[in-house]
Structures are given as C-alpha cells and as structure tokens.
Design a protein around this motif. Structure first.
Motif, PDB file in Angstrom:
ATOM      1  N   GLY A  22       0.556  -1.204  -0.019  1.00  6.10           N
ATOM      2  CA  GLY A  22      -0.295  -0.057   0.072  1.00  6.10           C
ATOM      3  C   GLY A  22       0.908   1.158   0.020  1.00  6.10           C
ATOM      4  N   LEU A  23       2.087   1.195   0.133  1.00  5.76           N
ATOM      5  CA  LEU A  23       2.959   2.300   0.206  1.00  5.76           C
ATOM      6  C   LEU A  23       4.162   2.436  -1.043  1.00  5.76           C
ATOM      7  CD1 LEU A  23       3.512   2.306   3.948  1.00  5.76           C
ATOM      8  CD2 LEU A  23       2.087   3.728   2.711  1.00  5.76           C
ATOM      9  N   CYS A  24       4.658   3.530  -1.233  1.00  2.77           N
ATOM     10  CA  CYS A  24       5.599   3.697  -2.102  1.00  2.77           C
ATOM     11  C   CYS A  24       6.604   4.601  -1.640  1.00  2.77           C
ATOM     12  CB  CYS A  24       5.040   3.940  -3.703  1.00  2.77           C
ATOM     13  SG  CYS A  24       4.270   5.734  -3.658  1.00  2.77           S
ATOM     14  N   ILE A  25       8.059   4.731  -2.349  1.00  5.04           N
ATOM     15  CA  ILE A  25       8.792   5.922  -1.991  1.00  5.04           C
ATOM     16  C   ILE A  25       8.901   6.576  -3.061  1.00  5.04           C
ATOM     17  CG2 ILE A  25      11.365   6.294  -1.591  1.00  5.04           C
ATOM     18  CD1 ILE A  25      11.247   4.145   0.587  1.00  5.04           C
ATOM     19  N   ILE A  26       8.677   8.108  -3.067  1.00  7.01           N
ATOM     20  CA  ILE A  26       8.779   8.884  -4.164  1.00  7.01           C
ATOM     21  C   ILE A  26      10.407   9.748  -3.937  1.00  7.01           C
ATOM     22  CG2 ILE A  26       8.051  10.839  -5.234  1.00  7.01           C
ATOM     23  CD1 ILE A  26       5.284   9.920  -4.326  1.00  7.01           C
ATOM     24  N   GLU A  27      11.128   9.488  -5.006  1.00  6.52           N
ATOM     25  CA  GLU A  27      12.383  10.117  -4.833  1.00  6.52           C
ATOM     26  C   GLU A  27      12.300  11.326  -5.718  1.00  6.52           C
ATOM     27  OE1 GLU A  27      16.610   7.612  -4.029  1.00  6.52           O
ATOM     28  OE2 GLU A  27      15.404   7.277  -5.806  1.00  6.52           O
TER      29      GLU A  27
END
Ligand code: TMP
Ligand code: ASP
Length: 239
Positions: A22-27
C-alpha cells in the motif's frame, strides 16, 4: 522502509515499491525540465528542497482535512507515500492569468481570475499535454464524470488552503497543478506541490520565485526555491 522495484520513472521523480503493497517511496532528483523535457538541467540540492516543501504543504493540507498520499519523509530527497493508480491528468487551478492561458486566450498576464478557474490537461508529452474538456476526458476514458467533479472541487479546496498558507508567507499563489490517483475506491491527491508545480510571486509584485525562472531564464532557480522554503518555515514558526 526499504526501496524495492522501480514502479515509475518520471522526468524528475522516481517511484519505488516498498515491502508494504500500500506504500511507495517517491524520490526527487535534482533534474529540472521544461517544455515537455525539451529544456533540461541539473540543479544540485533541488530534489531535497522540493521534497521538504512538498512534505510541509501535504502535511498542512492533511491538517486542514484534505487527504493526500504523503505519509512521512524517507530521507533528504524522498518521501513515503500511499500507493495509487495515477489518473493521467493535470488539474490546474488559476487565481491570476499567467503562462499557457495567456498564450491560448490572448489574455494579459496578472489579471485576477474570480472565481478561480479549474482546467484539466492530458498528461501526454507526445501531444504536449493538451487542454481537455470533461467531454474529452469521457471520450478518452481517462476519468469518470464523478471523478472529474471530485477533482475539481478538491482542487478548489486545496486552492483555498494553499492561498492562505502562501499569503502568511508573503507569497501570492498565481496558479498550480495537481495530480490525483485512485487507491481502492478513494480518489487521492498525489505527486508533489512545490515551486516546480506552482507559480509563486512575492506578495504584490509580479516577481517569480518558481520554475518560471528556469522556463524564462529569468533568475537563480535554487535561490527562489530556497526563499519559498524559508518563508514557509518562518510563517509556520510564527503560527
Ligand atoms: P501553464 O500556465 O503552463 O498551463 O501552467 C499552469 C500551472 O501548472 C503552473 O503553475 C505550472 C504548472 N505545470 C506543471 O506543474 N507541470 C506542467 O507540465 C505544466 C504544463 C504546468
Ligand atoms: N512542461 C512542463 C513545464 O514546463 C514540465 C516539463 O516539460 O518537464 O512545467
């Protein structure tokens, strides 16, 4: 939370999976582009600045009751966010005339727009992000009419909150762009809110502190972005 596979590589940001589906990392990278990628540069430190500004604004919006994907900072130039299926639209809100609406409609810049105007554009670099009516959006099946109504009213609510936040920081919010995604059956505000995606002028003066400095070669881009962050942080401290 650790990064897993790359989900999406944008022109200036990348989105990574995490062990939590349900989660992502935005870089945020230090790249800056304009004109659908025709003009490019790298500005060291830009990613960290935009990450901080976006995190601050998403936090303030959540406090004002406007749900969004921001969860937490995940390093100097990355944030943990809720994962959503992107709707390929850019939702623009305008408080004053600037940029493409002047070119498209022959309007003078810096005219007040009351009530604020909401426009939809197709995220499609090949076609140069054309302006879409709701009928076009239905024809192209990019979003449902209900989603269009919800995006427009949410965008106006975001405008009311952001205008106040920026006014307290001595900045006029001229216009900005939002993106939305779908998470389960929820329409979620996603992406970033930063001087890359907003026009911000020193209050009462048509002096840009935003990406127009890059688009128009009209000043030191990072200096403008640093000033936006500093003003937002100082206004927050006074609160
Ligand atoms: P425009 O005047 O070029 O249509 O831009 C309106 C606002 O949307 C402005 O604040 C810049 C922002 N914007 C983006 O964030 N990404 C884009 O690709 C475009 C075209 C505009
Ligand atoms: N066209 C967009 C802008 O000028 C962004 C881009 O092309 O990368 O803001």
């Amino acid at each position: 939370m650790e990064k897993r596979e790359l989900l999406h590589q944008g022109k200036v940001k990348s989105v990574w999976a995490t062990p939590d589906p349900g989660l992502c990392i935005i870089e945020f990278s230090d790249a800056i582009t304009a004109g659908d990628g025709a003009k490019k540069a790298v500005l060291p430190g830009k990613g960290a600045l935009l990450n901080k500004i976006s995190a601050l604004l998403f936090t303030r919006l959540a406090e004002a009751g406007i749900a969004n994907h921001f969860v937490a900072l995940a390093g100097s130039a990355a944030m943990l966010a809720r994962r959503a299926r992107l709707l390929p639209l850019e939702v623009v809100v305008r408080n004053r005339t600037a940029g493409s609406i002047c070119r498209r409609l022959g309007l003078e810049p810096n005219l007040e727009i009351v009530p604020p105007l909401v426009e939809f554009f197709w995220k499609n670099d090949r076609l140069h992000d054309p302006l879409l009516t709701r009928e076009h959006i239905a024809l192209l099946q990019l979003a449902t009419p209900q989603q269009c109504d919800a995006m427009a009213s949410r965008a106006l609510a975001v405008n009311r909150v952001l205008k106040e936040i920026f006014a307290a920081a001595g900045l006029d919010l001229v216009d900005f762009k939002l993106e939305f995604g779908v998470a389960g059956d929820e329409l979620l505000l996603i992406d970033e809110i930063s001087p890359d995606t907003c026009r911000l002028w020193r209050a009462g003066a048509a002096e840009s502190l935003d990406k127009d400095r890059f688009r128009n070669d009209s000043g030191d881009v990072l200096e403008g972005y640093r000033e936006v962050l500093k003003r937002l942080e100082e206004a927050q401290c006074r609160n």
